[in-house]
Scaffold this active site. Structure first.
Site, PDB file in Angstrom:
ATOM      1  N   THR A 132       2.270  11.282  66.553  1.00 58.47           N
ATOM      2  CA  THR A 132       2.149  10.649  68.409  1.00 58.47           C
ATOM      3  C   THR A 132       0.754  10.474  68.579  1.00 58.47           C
ATOM      4  O   THR A 132      -0.313  11.502  68.232  1.00 58.47           O
ATOM      5  CB  THR A 132       3.134  11.236  69.137  1.00 58.47           C
ATOM      6  OG1 THR A 132       2.694  10.678  70.537  1.00 58.47           O
ATOM      7  CG2 THR A 132       2.733  13.012  69.018  1.00 58.47           C
ATOM      8  N   ASP A 133       0.374   9.487  69.200  1.00 66.11           N
ATOM      9  CA  ASP A 133      -0.741   9.504  70.043  1.00 66.11           C
ATOM     10  C   ASP A 133      -1.386  10.531  71.051  1.00 66.11           C
ATOM     11  O   ASP A 133      -2.162  10.682  71.651  1.00 66.11           O
ATOM     12  CB  ASP A 133      -1.306   8.104  70.769  1.00 66.11           C
ATOM     13  CG  ASP A 133      -0.121   7.719  71.789  1.00 66.11           C
ATOM     14  OD1 ASP A 133       0.722   8.433  71.917  1.00 66.11           O
ATOM     15  OD2 ASP A 133      -0.220   6.748  72.333  1.00 66.11           O
ATOM     16  N   GLU A 134      -0.234  11.121  71.457  1.00 63.31           N
ATOM     17  CA  GLU A 134      -0.055  12.343  72.482  1.00 63.31           C
ATOM     18  C   GLU A 134      -1.037  13.252  72.213  1.00 63.31           C
ATOM     19  O   GLU A 134      -1.384  13.902  73.383  1.00 63.31           O
ATOM     20  CB  GLU A 134       1.363  12.652  73.317  1.00 63.31           C
ATOM     21  CG  GLU A 134       2.045  11.243  73.655  1.00 63.31           C
ATOM     22  CD  GLU A 134       3.129  11.824  74.551  1.00 63.31           C
ATOM     23  OE1 GLU A 134       3.310  12.870  75.168  1.00 63.31           O
ATOM     24  OE2 GLU A 134       4.036  10.991  74.937  1.00 63.31           O
ATOM     25  N   TYR A 158       5.235  19.388  74.349  1.00 63.68           N
ATOM     26  CA  TYR A 158       5.818  18.414  73.153  1.00 63.68           C
ATOM     27  C   TYR A 158       4.508  18.125  72.216  1.00 63.68           C
ATOM     28  O   TYR A 158       4.278  18.275  71.298  1.00 63.68           O
ATOM     29  CB  TYR A 158       6.335  17.094  73.682  1.00 63.68           C
ATOM     30  CG  TYR A 158       6.298  16.035  72.874  1.00 63.68           C
ATOM     31  CD1 TYR A 158       7.153  16.061  71.683  1.00 63.68           C
ATOM     32  CD2 TYR A 158       5.511  14.866  72.848  1.00 63.68           C
ATOM     33  CE1 TYR A 158       7.133  14.965  70.812  1.00 63.68           C
ATOM     34  CE2 TYR A 158       5.662  13.707  72.132  1.00 63.68           C
ATOM     35  CZ  TYR A 158       6.345  13.969  70.917  1.00 63.68           C
ATOM     36  OH  TYR A 158       6.483  12.811  69.995  1.00 63.68           O
ATOM     37  N   LYS A 162       3.338  19.054  68.425  1.00 64.49           N
ATOM     38  CA  LYS A 162       3.049  17.853  67.497  1.00 64.49           C
ATOM     39  C   LYS A 162       1.772  17.969  66.863  1.00 64.49           C
ATOM     40  O   LYS A 162       1.376  17.845  65.593  1.00 64.49           O
ATOM     41  CB  LYS A 162       3.426  16.501  68.090  1.00 64.49           C
ATOM     42  CG  LYS A 162       4.639  16.039  68.388  1.00 64.49           C
ATOM     43  CD  LYS A 162       5.576  15.942  67.289  1.00 64.49           C
ATOM     44  CE  LYS A 162       5.195  14.527  66.341  1.00 64.49           C
ATOM     45  NZ  LYS A 162       6.249  14.538  65.156  1.00 64.49           N
TER      46      LYS A 162
END
Ligand code: NAD
Ligand code: DAU
Length: 351
Positions: A132-134, A158, A162
């Site tokens: 993810t970009d997060e 989260y 990741k």
């Protein structure tokens, strides 16, 4: 054949359906069937001889070893994860377990498999870690978009879990030479997304005449990508990506949350006229640590692999709204079980 983890979730199920529609190669789907999974989503391919399903948890090394030994995949595409930021705030340990320990277990099992292959097969083996970009944290309004050299600055349990899994995946290439690639994608939307995430939640609540809960001021920005465009990007990375590389994937569609909700209301008014859905918009207490803006510079995957999104936000969102209107039974199915408890837990305490 290829092995996919998390194929009963949102992106994984779209990937499996697209794969079987576009390739003659078989796929085995390994999924633990958590609350986020809906096996009925893949009912249309259950009888396809090119499709196999194995229920297993990716933290279970013996189970994963046995599945890999049985199917001998030439590639693994790893989607399985706990994926909802709000749930990670209420209960981070499930995220650490699946996203970090589960990815570590899968990498170990894949490494043993890869080591047992002939030299030719080992060279062409691929492990695609879907992320993810997060992991890059939050952008200011005028900051340049995230790119492959952006610093990791995860802000939620989260995204931190990741980020940990990304680092493990990267380490397996650098330490062991295993052909691992990492993809970091922006927010997906489209058919079959569990209605705890912004777009499907707003659609199903609007249809049901319920409140549309906007966190904080609703000016947080996400870069939206239609799910089948994400799936086509992953297929490009699997086919032609360079081992050891990371590829950022985005939709070139930055939108503030409030604008997204207004666009959903407008699409619903078009397909199901008679109500002013915007009247259901309600402002609620913000998400703790809420990231303000995500945006992706996808020039690397465009330049190297010739990928770019094919769906615009307007057409993709209309297709999505249409899908939820046409698939009421699917929605009812996933709203049973733990759904009500989660809604109460997440929204009940918000002023
Ligand atoms: P999802 O929550 O809809 O589905 C996750 C799937 O993984 C479910 O089928 C679940 O049963 C399975 N799973 C969970 N824990 C498992 C375990 N321990 N063992 C085996 N299976 C397990 O997730 P999604 O939105 O489809 O996301 C898929 C992947 O893409 C995730 O890795 C996520 O981080 C990443 N991603 C998602 C988005 C997005 O906008 N949804 C964007 C970028 C990246
Ligand atoms: O950026 C990629 C990520 O996008 C993925 O890695 C995650 O798996 C996926 O869940 C998503 O994370 P977000 O937190 O951005 O998605 P979510 O749909 O939960 O929220 C989108 C935005 O909408 C966010 O700013 C929070 C806001 N929101 C969300 C919900 C559920 C609301 O305002 N109200 C809501 O009820």
């Amino acid at each position: 054949m290829i092995l996919v983890t998390g194929g009963c979730g949102f992106i994984g199920s779209n990937f499996v359906l697209d794969w079987l529609a576009q390739s003659s190669e078989s796929v085995v789907n390994v999924d633990a069937l958590t609350y986020a999974a809906n096996p009925a989503t893949l009912a249309s391919v259950a009888a396809d001889s090119r499709y196999a399903f194995e229920r297993a948890d990716i933290t279970d090394r013996a189970a994963i070893d046995a599945i890999i030994a049985k199917y001998q995949p030439r590639a693994i595409v790893h989607f399985a994860a706990e994926s909802h930021v709000d749930r990670s705030i209420h209960g981070p340990m499930d995220f650490v377990r699946t996203n970090m320990l589960g990815t570590a277990t899968l990498l170990e099992s894949a490494r043993a498999h890869w080591k047992s292959m002939s030299p030719e097969a080992a060279t062409s083996f691929r492990f695609v870690h879907v992320s993810t970009d997060e992991v890059f944290g939050s952008l200011g309004p005028t900051d340049p978009k995230f790119h492959e050299l952006s610093q990791y600055q995860p802000n939620s349990p989260y995204s931190a879990s990741k980020a940990g899994s990304d680092h493990l995946a990267r380490a397996y290439f650098h330490t062991y030479g295993m052909p691992v690639m990492v993809t970091n994608c922006s927010n997906n939307y489209g058919p079959r997304q569990f209605p705890e995430k912004l777009i499907p939640l707003m659609i199903v609540n609007a249809i049901a005449g319920k409140a549309l809960p906007i966190y904080g001021d609703g000016q947080q920005i996400r870069d939206w990508l239609y799910v089948s465009d994400h799936c086509s990007a992953i297929r490009r990375v699997l086919e032609s990506g360079r081992a050891g590389e990371m590829y950022l994937i985005g939709g070139d569609a930055e939108r503030a949350n409030l604008d997204v909700v207004h666009t959903i209301c407008a699409a619903l008014a078009k397909f199901r006229p008679g109500a002013d859905y915007t009247k259901q918009i309600t402002y609620v207490t913000d998400r703790p640590g809420h990231d303000r803006r995500y945006a992706i510079d996808f020039s690397k995957i465009e330049r190297e692999l010739g990928w770019r999104p094919s769906e615009s936000f307007t057409t993709g969102l209309e297709k999505t709204v249409r899908w939820y209107l046409d698939n009421d039974a699917w929605v009812k199915d996933v709203q049973s079980g733990d759904y009500k408890t989660w809604m109460e837990r997440n929204y009940g305490a918000r002023a």
